[in-house]
Design an enzyme around this catalytic site. Structure first.
Site, PDB file in Angstrom:
ATOM      1  CG  ASP A 170     -10.622  -0.061  11.227  1.00  0.00           C
ATOM      2  OD1 ASP A 170      -9.897  -0.485  12.139  1.00  0.00           O
ATOM      3  OD2 ASP A 170     -10.353   0.952  10.567  1.00  0.00           O
TER       4      ASP A 170
ATOM      5  CG  ASP B 286      -8.938   9.430   2.636  1.00  0.00           C
ATOM      6  OD1 ASP B 286      -8.817   9.265   3.877  1.00  0.00           O
ATOM      7  OD2 ASP B 286      -9.341   8.534   1.877  1.00  0.00           O
TER       8      ASP B 286
ATOM      9  CG  HIS C 270      -9.568   6.897   6.166  1.00  0.00           C
ATOM     10  ND1 HIS C 270      -8.666   6.845   5.131  1.00  0.00           N
ATOM     11  CD2 HIS C 270      -9.044   6.119   7.147  1.00  0.00           C
ATOM     12  CE1 HIS C 270      -7.647   6.080   5.471  1.00  0.00           C
ATOM     13  NE2 HIS C 270      -7.837   5.631   6.694  1.00  0.00           N
TER      14      HIS C 270
ATOM     15  CD  GLU D 178     -11.281   5.273   2.406  1.00  0.00           C
ATOM     16  OE1 GLU D 178     -10.942   6.452   2.649  1.00  0.00           O
ATOM     17  OE2 GLU D 178     -10.475   4.394   2.063  1.00  0.00           O
TER      18      GLU D 178
HETATM   19  C1  GLP Z   1      -5.813   3.005   8.635  1.00  0.00           C
HETATM   20  C2  GLP Z   1      -6.801   2.763   9.782  1.00  0.00           C
HETATM   21  C3  GLP Z   1      -7.181   4.058  10.471  1.00  0.00           C
HETATM   22  C4  GLP Z   1      -5.942   4.877  10.771  1.00  0.00           C
HETATM   23  C5  GLP Z   1      -5.240   5.228   9.490  1.00  0.00           C
HETATM   24  C6  GLP Z   1      -4.012   6.109   9.695  1.00  0.00           C
HETATM   25  O1  GLP Z   1      -6.424   3.293   7.430  1.00  0.00           O
HETATM   26  N1  GLP Z   1      -7.982   2.085   9.361  1.00  0.00           N
HETATM   27  O2  GLP Z   1      -7.910   3.745  11.660  1.00  0.00           O
HETATM   28  O3  GLP Z   1      -6.294   6.044  11.474  1.00  0.00           O
HETATM   29  O4  GLP Z   1      -4.835   4.015   8.884  1.00  0.00           O
HETATM   30  O5  GLP Z   1      -2.914   5.348  10.082  1.00  0.00           O
HETATM   31  P1  GLP Z   1      -1.558   5.945  10.639  1.00  0.00           P
HETATM   32  O6  GLP Z   1      -1.779   6.236  12.077  1.00  0.00           O
HETATM   33  O7  GLP Z   1      -0.566   4.839  10.428  1.00  0.00           O
HETATM   34  O8  GLP Z   1      -1.248   7.158   9.835  1.00  0.00           O
END
Ligand code: GLP
Length: 244
Positions: free
Chosen positions: A69, A138, A140, A145
Site C-alpha cells: 500500500d 481494527d 485491517h 479497512e
Molecule cells: C498500517 C499499514 C498496515 C500495518 C498497520 C499496523 O496501517 N498500512 O500494513 O499492518 O499499519 O502497523 P504496526 O505494525 O505499526 O502496528
C-alpha cells in the site's frame, strides 16, 4: 487447511523467524516475488534481512518485491510515504535492483490505470510467492479497512478514523497531516499469494488477533479471511498471542 501459529518470546525473535522463512524462500527461488508491508512490526525482520545480505547469506539481486500500500497524495520521497519507508528500512541497504521494487504510486494521475497496471505487473512476475502482513487494531490488512469487499484487487480506500488516529504518530502527532485515503492491494490480491506470513507483536494486538482467527470470517474483520488461505502462518510474540 487450518492456521499455523507460532508463538515466540520477543519481537526480535519474530523478526528472526520471519527472516529465516524469507531466506529459505530466496535460496529455493532466487527470483522469487515477495509481497512486503510497512508498519513497525516488520522492522526487526527488515533489520535481519539487511544484516544477512551484508553477511552474504541472502542475495536479493534477482528478487522482485511488491508493497501492499501507499498513502494517496504522498510523493515517493515524502518522509512518511511507504516508498521512503521501504528505501530507508530495507531497499537502500540490500542488493536489490531498484526496478525490481514496486510500491503503489501515491501521486498517480490516473489511479484506476495505476491499479490495473499494478495487478498486471504482479501477474507478469508470476504472482506473489510470500506475502508479508501486519495487522491493524481494527483487523485491517494492507489498508483494507472493515467493511471492504473481499473480491477487490488494488484500489483506493477511505481510511477509518481509528487508522488515522493510530498512524498520526508518524505525522508529528497531527491527524490533519495524515492522508485520508490510501491505495492498497485488495483482499483478492492478498489471497492470491501462494504463502501468507503475518507478524504481530504486543499486548495491543491480542484482542484483534483473537477476533480475526478465532471468530467468524467477515468483512468486518478483514484479516479473518486468512482463515481460508491454504498456506497462512501467523508468527507473534507472547503478548500478541496471549488471548489464544
Ligand atoms: C498500517 C499499514 C498496515 C500495518 C498497520 C499496523 O496501517 N498500512 O500494513 O499492518 O499499519 O502497523 P504496526 O505494525 O505499526 O502496528
Amino acid at each position: 487447511m487450518g492456521i499455523k501459529m507460532i508463538v515466540l518470546n520477543t519481537p526480535e525473535d519474530v523478526g528472526s523467524f520471519a527472516a529465516d522463512l524469507f531466506e529459505l524462500e530466496i535460496k529455493a527461488r532466487p527470483a522469487c516475488v515477495l509481497g512486503l508491508a510497512t508498519g513497525s512490526t516488520p522492522l526487526p525482520l527488515y533489520r535481519q534481512l539487511v544484516a544477512r545480505c551484508k553477511e552474504g547469506r541472502i542475495d536479493f539481486s534477482r528478487v522482485r518485491t511488491f508493497n501492499l500500500d501507499e498513502y494517496e497524495g504522498l510523493a515517493p520521497d515524502h518522509p512518511q510515504s511507504y516508498r521512503r519507508f521501504m528505501q530507508e528500512n530495507l531497499f537502500d541497504h540490500i542488493n536489490i535492483k531498484p526496478e525490481n521494487t514496486h510500491v503503489p504510486d501515491g501521486l498517480a494521475a490516473d489511479p484506476e490505470a495505476m491499479f490495473a497496471d499494478y495487478e498486471r505487473q504482479i501477474a507478469d512476475c508470476g504472482g506473489v510467492d510470500v506475502q508479508l502482513l501486519g495487522i491493524g487494531h481494527d483487523g485491517h490488512i494492507g489498508f483494507n479497512e472493515p467493511g471492504e469487499a473481499f473480491e477487490l484487487g488494488t484500489h483506493c480506500v477511505d481510511l477509518k478514523p481509528e487508522t488515522i488516529e493510530a498512524n498520526k504518530r508518524f505525522f508529528e502527532g497531527n491527524e490533519d497531516l495524515v492522508p485520508k485515503q490510501a491505495y492498497t492491494m485488495g483482499i483478492k490480491t492478498i489471497m492470491q499469494a501462494r504463502k501468507v506470513l503475518m507478524v504481530a507483536n504486543g499486548k495491543d494486538k491480542a484482542e484483534i488477533v483473537k477476533k480475526a482467527f478465532f471468530g467468524p470470517v467477515t468483512p468486518e474483520v478483514p484479516a479473518s479471511i486468512l482463515q481460508m488461505h491454504p498456506d497462512f502462518i501467523l508468527v507473534g510474540d507472547e503478548e500478541a498471542l496471549s488471548l489464544i
